[in-house]
Design an enzyme around this catalytic site. Structure first.
Site, short mmCIF file in Angstrom:
data_model
loop_
_atom_site.label_atom_id
_atom_site.label_comp_id
_atom_site.label_asym_id
_atom_site.label_seq_id
_atom_site.Cartn_x
_atom_site.Cartn_y
_atom_site.Cartn_z
N HIS A 246 0.81 -1.23 0.00
CA HIS A 246 0.00 0.00 0.00
C HIS A 246 0.84 1.28 0.00
CE1 HIS A 246 -3.69 -2.17 0.42
NE2 HIS A 246 -3.43 -2.62 1.62
N ASP B 84 -3.18 -10.30 -2.50
CA ASP B 84 -3.72 -9.79 -1.24
C ASP B 84 -5.18 -9.36 -1.47
OD1 ASP B 84 -2.45 -8.37 1.54
OD2 ASP B 84 -4.26 -7.41 0.76
ZN LIG Z 1 -4.35 -6.95 2.69
#
Ligand SMILES: [Zn+2]
Length: 367
Positions: free
Chosen positions: A136, A173
């Site tokens: 992220h 993910d």
């Molecule tokens: Zn995640």
């Protein structure tokens, strides 16, 4: 050939925060990213005996120069200042505790060492069991437990060393791999593919229409799967989107952002994957790596918060990478695998088809 494993006890010591009061009437005694799931992966690798077949790779701290290939000097200074001052948030939901700056650098350095080991042939493939995660993080903003973008820095390191020129990243993910997408959005030399839960995190991120820009257009693929997607949907996405894209792109190495929070027991994800899903995806991607790039394959650990179940998914991936089956069998598999809806559903197939057939998308073969 062999499979490498990077782990360091300090990854368990990373402090991602203990308490976040989101409102006066919201009691949350811990953040989701605790040490438990990572430590328990390591423990299952030992208990199952698989660790004895893996080649240990010793991590090191990434240097400032290596981190600065992606992150900004101001961001590095901010993260260090937070760490020195007793902790704080490096952006949005990216808390690091006192003296955790070096552990974040160690996680990135672990990926650098693991990718070096793969690219110089010491191991065929590797799993970097790191914490904090990275996918992220953008160049100047941490988010979602990610401080530094471990895989992005590793790719830029390998490219700077002249070890590779074309790399593919497959992110499974449950959250969108926004940082990796952002890093290479206009770069046709890095193919980024993310399979994730539609509309989840980050908000307004990871849509089908985010295909890259400029020379990078068509080299970013998002597959925003509906909540409730399970084994059938994930394998379909791999076969209909990931495999064709990889074959057309012909990478020199394949990297996996290996978040395990799409499993059926995750407290954050609303997907239904199980250990056989991860075993099958790992087997499939290993076969593609062997076909396309001499088996060069690195998975870096990302999310996954069901500490009792994540280890079985990680074990399945590493068994597939190492081509070893231990006698340790997932005790939940027989129950989770028969949940209704595990097979591909029409609304899931529709999204996957759209991702596979987007005009200009490398998976569609129209570049
Ligand atoms: Zn995640």
């Amino acid at each position: 050939m062999t499979t490498g494993l990077v782990w360091d006890e300090r990854f368990a010591w990373f402090n991602a925060g203990t308490y976040r009061q989101r409102s006066p009437l919201y009691q949350q005694l811990t953040v989701y990213d605790t040490r438990d799931s990572k430590e328990q992966i390591r423990e299952l690798l030992v208990a199952s005996g698989l660790v004895d077949t893996l080649v240990p790779i010793v991590p090191r701290l990434a240097t400032d120069a290596e981190l600065l290939r992606y992150h900004t000097p101001a961001y590095l200074a901010k993260v260090k200042a937070l760490s020195d001052a007793g902790g704080g948030d490096a952006g949005e939901g990216a808390y690091l505790g006192p003296n955790c700056y070096d552990i974040a650098k160690l996680a990135t350095g672990a990926c650098l060492e693991a990718l070096d080991a793969v690219l110089d042939g010491r191991v065929e493939n590797a799993y970097a069991l790191v914490r904090p995660c990275g996918h992220h993080a953008t160049k100047d903003f941490g988010r979602g437990y990610s401080i530094f973008n471990n895989l992005v820095v590793a790719i830029l390191h390998a490219k700077a060393q002249g070890q590779v020129s074309r790399v593919a990243v497959v992110d499974w993910d449950v959250h969108h791999g926004n940082g990796t997408q952002d890093a290479f959005y206009d770069d046709p030399s890095v193919l980024t593919i993310s399979l994730h839960q539609d509309g989840y995190y980050p908000p307004d991120s990871g849509g089908l229409d985010e295909q890259g820009e400029g020379p990078g257009r068509g080299y970013n693929i998002n597959v925003p799967l509906p909540p409730g997607s399970g084994h059938g949907a994930y394998l379909e996405a791999m076969q209909q989107v990931v495999v064709p894209a990889l074959r057309r792109f012909r990478p020199e190495a394949i990297l996996v952002a290996s978040g395990l929070d799409a499993n059926a027991r995750d407290p954050l994800g609303r997907m239904m994957c199980h250990s056989q899903t991860y075993r099958d995806m790992a087997t499939l991607i290993k076969a593609e790596a062997q076909e396309l790039c001499q088996g060069r394959l690195l998975a870096s650990h990302e999310g996954g918060y069901a500490s009792l179940y994540v280890p079985w998914c990680a074990l399945a991936i590493m068994e597939a990478f190492a081509d070893v089956k231990t006698s340790s069998d997932d005790p939940s598999l027989s129950r989770v695998a028969v949940w209704p809806g595990q097979e591909l559903q029409p609304h899931q197939a529709s999204v996957i088809s759209k991702a596979a057939e987007l005009p200009g998308n490398i998976a569609a073969g129209r570049l």
